[in-house]
Motif scaffolding. Structure first.
Motif, PDB file in Angstrom:
ATOM      1  N   ARG A 259      39.951  23.162  30.707  1.00  0.00           N
ATOM      2  CA  ARG A 259      38.680  22.410  30.930  1.00  0.00           C
ATOM      3  C   ARG A 259      37.549  23.129  31.367  1.00  0.00           C
ATOM      4  O   ARG A 259      36.388  23.315  30.963  1.00  0.00           O
ATOM      5  CB  ARG A 259      38.799  21.178  31.277  1.00  0.00           C
ATOM      6  N   THR A 260      37.989  23.490  32.814  1.00  0.00           N
ATOM      7  CA  THR A 260      36.506  24.239  33.468  1.00  0.00           C
ATOM      8  C   THR A 260      36.232  25.359  32.882  1.00  0.00           C
ATOM      9  O   THR A 260      35.158  25.717  32.901  1.00  0.00           O
ATOM     10  CB  THR A 260      36.983  24.583  34.960  1.00  0.00           C
ATOM     11  N   LEU A 272      29.841  28.488  43.487  1.00  0.00           N
ATOM     12  CA  LEU A 272      31.147  29.219  44.041  1.00  0.00           C
ATOM     13  C   LEU A 272      32.241  28.138  44.053  1.00  0.00           C
ATOM     14  O   LEU A 272      33.385  28.769  43.649  1.00  0.00           O
ATOM     15  CB  LEU A 272      30.943  29.956  45.376  1.00  0.00           C
ATOM     16  N   GLN A 273      32.094  27.161  44.649  1.00  0.00           N
ATOM     17  CA  GLN A 273      33.436  26.397  44.646  1.00  0.00           C
ATOM     18  C   GLN A 273      33.983  26.236  43.330  1.00  0.00           C
ATOM     19  O   GLN A 273      35.423  26.066  43.154  1.00  0.00           O
ATOM     20  CB  GLN A 273      32.858  25.051  45.269  1.00  0.00           C
ATOM     21  N   GLY A 274      33.260  25.812  42.376  1.00  0.00           N
ATOM     22  CA  GLY A 274      33.617  25.553  41.309  1.00  0.00           C
ATOM     23  C   GLY A 274      34.358  26.803  40.554  1.00  0.00           C
ATOM     24  O   GLY A 274      35.614  26.815  39.978  1.00  0.00           O
ATOM     25  N   GLU A 275      33.789  27.849  40.746  1.00  0.00           N
ATOM     26  CA  GLU A 275      34.375  29.188  40.057  1.00  0.00           C
ATOM     27  C   GLU A 275      35.925  29.208  41.030  1.00  0.00           C
ATOM     28  O   GLU A 275      36.804  29.951  40.146  1.00  0.00           O
ATOM     29  CB  GLU A 275      33.424  30.492  40.498  1.00  0.00           C
ATOM     30  N   PHE A 276      35.831  29.158  42.198  1.00  0.00           N
ATOM     31  CA  PHE A 276      37.078  29.373  42.843  1.00  0.00           C
ATOM     32  C   PHE A 276      38.069  28.270  42.601  1.00  0.00           C
ATOM     33  O   PHE A 276      39.128  28.999  42.395  1.00  0.00           O
ATOM     34  CB  PHE A 276      36.752  29.069  44.538  1.00  0.00           C
ATOM     35  N   ASP A 277      37.758  27.037  42.214  1.00  0.00           N
ATOM     36  CA  ASP A 277      38.704  26.150  41.954  1.00  0.00           C
ATOM     37  C   ASP A 277      39.256  26.642  40.503  1.00  0.00           C
ATOM     38  O   ASP A 277      40.588  26.467  40.280  1.00  0.00           O
ATOM     39  CB  ASP A 277      37.903  24.887  41.569  1.00  0.00           C
ATOM     40  N   MET A 278      38.369  26.793  39.674  1.00  0.00           N
ATOM     41  CA  MET A 278      39.123  27.556  38.252  1.00  0.00           C
ATOM     42  C   MET A 278      40.072  28.711  38.531  1.00  0.00           C
ATOM     43  O   MET A 278      41.197  28.851  37.754  1.00  0.00           O
ATOM     44  CB  MET A 278      37.851  27.803  37.340  1.00  0.00           C
ATOM     45  N   LEU A 298      43.139  32.403  48.253  1.00  0.00           N
ATOM     46  CA  LEU A 298      41.708  32.290  48.275  1.00  0.00           C
ATOM     47  C   LEU A 298      40.970  32.076  49.459  1.00  0.00           C
ATOM     48  O   LEU A 298      41.283  30.994  50.330  1.00  0.00           O
ATOM     49  CB  LEU A 298      41.397  31.387  47.156  1.00  0.00           C
ATOM     50  N   ASP A 299      39.975  32.707  49.662  1.00  0.00           N
ATOM     51  CA  ASP A 299      39.223  32.523  50.726  1.00  0.00           C
ATOM     52  C   ASP A 299      37.447  32.289  50.576  1.00  0.00           C
ATOM     53  O   ASP A 299      37.023  33.104  50.262  1.00  0.00           O
ATOM     54  CB  ASP A 299      38.954  33.525  51.921  1.00  0.00           C
ATOM     55  N   LEU A 300      37.137  30.690  50.762  1.00  0.00           N
ATOM     56  CA  LEU A 300      36.002  30.581  50.397  1.00  0.00           C
ATOM     57  C   LEU A 300      35.184  29.899  51.659  1.00  0.00           C
ATOM     58  O   LEU A 300      35.590  28.578  51.947  1.00  0.00           O
ATOM     59  CB  LEU A 300      35.614  29.795  49.355  1.00  0.00           C
ATOM     60  N   PRO A 301      34.135  30.514  52.419  1.00  0.00           N
ATOM     61  CA  PRO A 301      33.683  29.884  53.663  1.00  0.00           C
ATOM     62  C   PRO A 301      32.925  28.717  53.017  1.00  0.00           C
ATOM     63  O   PRO A 301      32.230  28.580  52.130  1.00  0.00           O
ATOM     64  CB  PRO A 301      32.698  30.909  54.182  1.00  0.00           C
TER      65      PRO A 301
END
Lengths: 418, 249
Positions: A259-260, A272-278, A298-301
């Protein structure tokens, strides 16, 4: 006779239209002279051909005769007016003949200029010489002949009067011909250039749109790649048959990923959050399938979570890491996906401990790995946003595997976000 | 007597699936080995010599096609692959059966019925099919090993592949024998195999790869057994039955 002429003319028109529409047919025209003139037509620029085609189409057949007739009527009226103004100097027949000849000649040359303006603009001096010098020379020759042969004067007297007549002829030609012609030519040239510019801009816009949709199509193809879908569905089926609770979790991840990714594909920029979730959903699906062979992190500040980036670029790198790094490796490996500020740049890194780049991959500069796709996405994003283009670097890790870095200028991105 | 079977598939769930379905649909089969990659599949084939092999095409190490090529006509092969139109076209033209992943029971039953009919006869020749499959599924050329790193005491020794007389499997390690010396590498022989040029190194036994240039002679011990004499080494290397065809005149 008239029938013959009108048939000849309509044939000529048809042939002209055909050559204008399909210039490559010019060589098939019968008759040497005709072929030569048609070859010249074919040599015009596409815009000129298009304009001429429209003109010929508009004045096709009977319309052309009507225009000629109207012109003759107009010229004859002018002749009549001139005759009534100067009845002593101009006899009726002479006035009608002169006004018709001059009128039709001017109309003909305006027509010539109308379609030959590119040549006039490019060969200014040649045209100038032709229009000024030839009437001057003719006038001079006539003057000398009249003085010497008819009036029996000396050659020097002839030279004098010939010079005067030549100058008058050149001046007349200049005024009657050159000035209006130049105005027409300049105006037409401006129009031509504007049209060219517009066509170029249209082509550029079209090229960019095509590139964008092509890259979206490639992404779509990667998402619904049969290997990925069927293997994942097989894993779901097996888990479900075992009654394992993991079946529901894997299905949820597959749904989230599909879906994403389908949704993001339509968008140029994503946070970025959306991309990392996917990416996380994708890696969880792969982990369910590969088991012990895949480990990931995965590391996203938090402060970077809302930063906008071109969609799907991190996913493409993660897919590469799986497909070319971990899947072919006997013992599998680790994938580490991270976002980090480095100076004024945002660095998106996908690092794996898989097979590493092979000589063939390096020599092909990553063609076929979706890297060209990422690069063109970065460029497109820069063209839209007006900032500097981001960069992509792929190299072998120190110990094993591959490090892929995308560097984006952080400043322009935050300005866009604001 | 039970039919011996080997399964080679890299994804654990797919492996489990094929295994449970086989046990259900074909109780007379005896699954000797379930390999997780191409290298294990080839090694397992040499060890168990199963009559039927289910081979995934995409696997780490040797691909399914490479394993099939090595197996040749020594077993009945059924390929297992996720959907791939080109591959399916190639299969439809050949005598070798294939299963599409995820494998469904009905399709497996059909394949097994066909397989049981063929079991008495010699396995089909796959050369033609493998050729068209290789064209349909282009794999990047495998990089050949040029150097070996072997630890000798505290030192790491770099060995030019061309200097190696032969490799011999030694449990988890591989013995690398050179003229006048030898070393041990930490990689099992089955995992080195894919990086060696099959023209340069012949496998003559499950645990032995020998440099063709170093072979002095092959000699017959009795009607069944052969051994290879190597130039620069006193050792005589046994040739297993599977590989005696290499030395037939």
């Amino acid at each position: 006779m008239w029938k013959q002429f009108s048939k000849w003319y309509s044939d000529f028109e048809d042939e002209t239209l055909r050559v204008l529409a399909y210039p490559e047919t010019a060589a098939q025209v019968a008759g040497t002279l005709r072929r030569r003139s048609f070859t010249r037509l074919a040599g015009l620029t596409p815009i000129e051909r298009q304009q001429m085609h429209a003109f010929v189409q508009k004045y096709r057949g009977i319309t052309f005769y009507w225009v000629i007739l109207k012109l003759i009527v107009l010229c004859s009226i002018i002749g009549l007016v001139l005759h009534s103004l100067f009845p002593d100097k101009l006899r009726l027949v002479a006035a009608l003949t002169v006004s018709n000849l001059a009128g039709l000649a001017i109309a003909w040359s305006i027509l010539g200029v109308w379609f030959n303006y590119r040549k006039l603009a490019h060969k200014k001096f040649k045209v100038l010489a032709l229009f000024l010098l030839s009437p001057a020379a003719t006038g001079m020759a006539l003057g000398i002949m009249r003085t010497v042969l008819i009036e029996g004067g000396s050659f020097s007297a002839g030279l004098l009067s010939g010079g005067r007549i030549g100058a008058i002829a050149a001046l007349t030609a200049g005024l009657v011909y050159l000035v209006p012609m130049s105005i027409v030519a300049i105006w037409r040239n401006r129009e031509y250039e504007a049209l060219t510019l517009k066509l170029e801009r249209d082509a550029e816009r079209e090229r960019m749109a095509r590139e964008l949709s092509e890259s979206q199509l490639r992404l779509l193809r990667a998402q619904i790649e049969p290997h990925f879908l069927f293997n994942t569905l097989g894993a779901v089926q097996q888990l479900a048959e075992q009654g394992a609770p993991k079946a529901a979790a894997l299905t949820a991840d597959l749904i989230a990923f599909l879906r994403t990714s389908l949704d993001k594909m339509r968008r140029e920029q994503v946070p970025l959050q959306g991309e990392f979730d996917m990416v996380a959903a994708y890696l969880r699906v792969m982990q369910a399938r590969m088991g012990q062979r895949l480990r990931f992190q995965l590391d996203l500040p938090a402060e970077l979570a809302d930063t906008l980036i071109p969609s799907m670029i991190v996913l493409t790198l993660a897919e590469n890491a799986i497909k070319h790094g971990i899947e072919p490796a006997l013992r599998g490996g680790d994938i580490h996906v991270s976002a980090q500020l480095v100076g004024s740049m945002l660095r998106l890194r996908v690092r794996d401990t898989g097979m590493g780049l092979r000589q063939v991959d390096v020599s092909a500069a990553g063609g076929g790995l979706g890297l060209d796709n990422i690069r063109s996405r970065l460029q497109l994003a820069a063209q839209h946003g007006g900032g500097p283009a981001g960069s992509l670097e792929v190299r072998n890790g120190e110990e094993s595997g591959v490090i892929a870095d995308i560097l984006l200028s952080y400043k322009t991105m935050t300005e866009e976000t604001a | 007597m039970k039919t011996t079977v080997m399964i080679a598939e890299d994804e654990p769930l797919m492996r489990e699936r094929l295994l449970t379905m086989l046990e259900l649909c074909w109780p007379e089969a005896q699954v000797m080995l379930v390999a997780e990659n191409g290298n294990d599949a080839w090694d397992g084939f040499l060890e168990h010599e199963p009559e039927v092999v289910f081979l995934d095409i995409r696997m780490p190490g040797l691909s399914g096609l490479e394993v099939a090529e090595r197996i040749g006509k020594r077993a009945h092969v059924v390929f297992v692959t996720a959907y791939d139109q080109y591959a399916v076209d190639a299969f439809d033209a050949g005598a070798v059966d294939y299963l599409l992943k995820p494998v469904q029971a009905e399709r497996l039953q059909r394949a097994l019925a066909r397989l049981r009919d063929k079991l008495g006869a010699a396995p089909a020749d796959m050369a033609h099919l493998l050729h068209s499959l290789r064209a349909a599924l282009p794999a990047p050329p495998r990089e050949k090993m040029k150097w070996l790193k072997a630890s000798v005491g505290k030192q790491i020794r770099l060995i030019d592949i061309n200097d190696v007389l032969f490799f011999q499997a030694d449990t988890k390690y591989t013995r690398v024998v050179l003229a006048g010396s030898e070393a041990l590498v930490r990689t099992p022989l089955k995992d080195l195999l894919g990086g060696l040029d099959p023209e340069q190194f012949w496998q003559i036994h499950r645990g032995t790869m020998v440099n063709v240039k170093a072979i002095e002679a092959a000699e017959r011990i009795d009607a069944e057994r052969m051994q290879v004499l190597v130039r620069g080494s006193a050792e005589k290397l046994p040739v297993s039955r599977t590989f005696t065809h290499l030395f037939r005149e």
